[in-house]
Design an enzyme around this catalytic site. Sequence first.
Site, mmCIF file in Angstrom:
data_model
loop_
_atom_site.group_PDB
_atom_site.id
_atom_site.type_symbol
_atom_site.label_atom_id
_atom_site.label_comp_id
_atom_site.label_asym_id
_atom_site.label_seq_id
_atom_site.Cartn_x
_atom_site.Cartn_y
_atom_site.Cartn_z
ATOM 1 N N GLU A 1 -43.313 -16.589 9.616
ATOM 2 C CA GLU A 1 -42.267 -15.608 9.946
ATOM 3 C C GLU A 1 -42.122 -14.589 8.814
ATOM 4 O O GLU A 1 -41.857 -13.409 9.065
ATOM 5 C CB GLU A 1 -40.941 -16.341 10.225
ATOM 6 C CG GLU A 1 -41.019 -17.078 11.568
ATOM 7 C CD GLU A 1 -40.208 -18.359 11.654
ATOM 8 O OE1 GLU A 1 -39.345 -18.598 10.799
ATOM 9 O OE2 GLU A 1 -40.468 -19.145 12.600
ATOM 10 N N SER B 1 -43.463 -27.399 16.362
ATOM 11 C CA SER B 1 -42.934 -28.213 17.458
ATOM 12 C C SER B 1 -42.975 -29.716 17.191
ATOM 13 O O SER B 1 -43.187 -30.513 18.106
ATOM 14 C CB SER B 1 -43.649 -27.876 18.777
ATOM 15 O OG SER B 1 -43.397 -26.521 19.121
ATOM 16 N N GLU C 1 -49.342 -24.697 9.729
ATOM 17 C CA GLU C 1 -48.486 -24.442 10.884
ATOM 18 C C GLU C 1 -49.182 -23.447 11.811
ATOM 19 O O GLU C 1 -49.112 -22.225 11.576
ATOM 20 C CB GLU C 1 -47.148 -23.840 10.446
ATOM 21 C CG GLU C 1 -46.308 -24.735 9.580
ATOM 22 C CD GLU C 1 -44.824 -24.356 9.642
ATOM 23 O OE1 GLU C 1 -44.040 -25.228 10.038
ATOM 24 O OE2 GLU C 1 -44.465 -23.221 9.347
ATOM 25 N N LYS D 1 -34.346 -22.426 8.729
ATOM 26 C CA LYS D 1 -34.496 -20.986 9.001
ATOM 27 C C LYS D 1 -33.117 -20.296 8.896
ATOM 28 O O LYS D 1 -32.307 -20.715 8.081
ATOM 29 C CB LYS D 1 -35.184 -20.766 10.349
ATOM 30 C CG LYS D 1 -36.500 -21.557 10.429
ATOM 31 C CD LYS D 1 -37.350 -21.219 11.604
ATOM 32 C CE LYS D 1 -38.618 -22.082 11.578
ATOM 33 N NZ LYS D 1 -39.549 -21.782 12.654
ATOM 34 N N HIS E 1 -44.273 -18.566 4.838
ATOM 35 C CA HIS E 1 -44.075 -18.995 6.233
ATOM 36 C C HIS E 1 -44.571 -17.880 7.150
ATOM 37 O O HIS E 1 -44.438 -16.687 6.818
ATOM 38 C CB HIS E 1 -42.590 -19.281 6.477
ATOM 39 C CG HIS E 1 -42.361 -19.987 7.773
ATOM 40 N ND1 HIS E 1 -42.354 -19.318 8.966
ATOM 41 C CD2 HIS E 1 -42.182 -21.294 8.072
ATOM 42 C CE1 HIS E 1 -42.158 -20.197 9.948
ATOM 43 N NE2 HIS E 1 -42.051 -21.403 9.427
ATOM 44 N N GLY F 1 -42.048 -23.253 17.448
ATOM 45 C CA GLY F 1 -40.933 -22.963 18.353
ATOM 46 C C GLY F 1 -41.329 -22.849 19.814
ATOM 47 O O GLY F 1 -40.555 -22.362 20.630
ATOM 48 N N ASN G 1 -36.778 -27.261 7.800
ATOM 49 C CA ASN G 1 -36.639 -25.822 7.570
ATOM 50 C C ASN G 1 -35.619 -25.295 8.573
ATOM 51 O O ASN G 1 -35.927 -25.129 9.752
ATOM 52 C CB ASN G 1 -38.007 -25.137 7.766
ATOM 53 C CG ASN G 1 -37.913 -23.623 7.641
ATOM 54 O OD1 ASN G 1 -36.878 -23.089 7.240
ATOM 55 N ND2 ASN G 1 -38.986 -22.932 7.990
HETATM 56 P P1 13P Z 1 -40.505 -25.557 15.025
HETATM 57 O O1 13P Z 1 -40.451 -27.005 14.564
HETATM 58 O O2 13P Z 1 -39.210 -25.067 15.569
HETATM 59 O O3 13P Z 1 -41.679 -25.332 15.922
HETATM 60 O O4 13P Z 1 -40.750 -24.668 13.712
HETATM 61 C C1 13P Z 1 -41.763 -25.035 12.868
HETATM 62 C C2 13P Z 1 -41.613 -24.275 11.620
HETATM 63 O O5 13P Z 1 -41.794 -23.065 11.602
HETATM 64 C C3 13P Z 1 -41.230 -25.018 10.402
HETATM 65 O O6 13P Z 1 -41.397 -24.247 9.264
#
Ligand code: 13P
Length: 243
Positions: free
Chosen positions: A99, A207, A167, A16, A97, A173, A14
């Site tokens: 976010e 992560s 997640e 983003k 997601h 992150g 992903n």
């Molecule tokens: P990270 O791998 O940067 O923690 O992000 C995870 C994520 O949100 C994947 O959709």
Amino acid sequence: MLEIKEFNKIIVANWKLNGSNDFLEAYFEELDSKNLRLNVCGVICPPTAYIQNCYSKLHSLYLGAQDCSKFKEGAYTGEISASMLKENNCIFCIVGHSERRQVFKENNEDIKIKAAQLLNEKIIPIICIGETLEQKKMHKTHEVLKEQVINSLPPNSSKESVIIAYEPIWAIGTGMTASLEEINDIHEYLKKDIKEIEDYKILYGGSVNSKNASEIMNLENVDGVLVGGASLKADQFSEILKA
Ligand code: 13P
């Protein structure tokens, strides 16, 4: 629709809101996705603007989107529909997601409608769920996940057509992953105790990197990973694809 049951592990990048034409050139130059095990499904989800460019470079990997509109067509400026994603070769699409839930205030009902639109187009929705740190501390993880899953699952969903991604929000992150035991237990709970998603494929995200991907993916109840930051580094994502 792609037969996801044929795959032992599904590994999703992903990106983003990251990337550029130059980034794509350099990334695919470096990415080593040759000789993947046959039962491994590798997926790249770039920003929608790069879907075409990405598709021309994918080789053995599949294309995914990061979101879609809940509307089919009409006066919805800025939206991209599931049928447009289909026409542009998307096989998967992430929905819900954290976010999107947190920054864009999407709720379970929105996510359910989006997932239903995707299923109509024979695109596999990857429905994301996860608890906040506060909810975890209050021992509400199971309750929160169950509520999210049940209310975001479209009616015509099945284990062959929908993937769930767990997640934990506090792990995204942050460099903090859930412990292996925690991940396996939560995936087991989702697969075995929530009858609406019994035996669905469940990915872990938060992560994941080239160092921890192998031990996470080797857990009995983990069917793959959803990778953010580490998927932007072609060398790291190459290692994760082979983990
Ligand atoms: P990270 O791998 O940067 O923690 O992000 C995870 C994520 O949100 C994947 O959709």
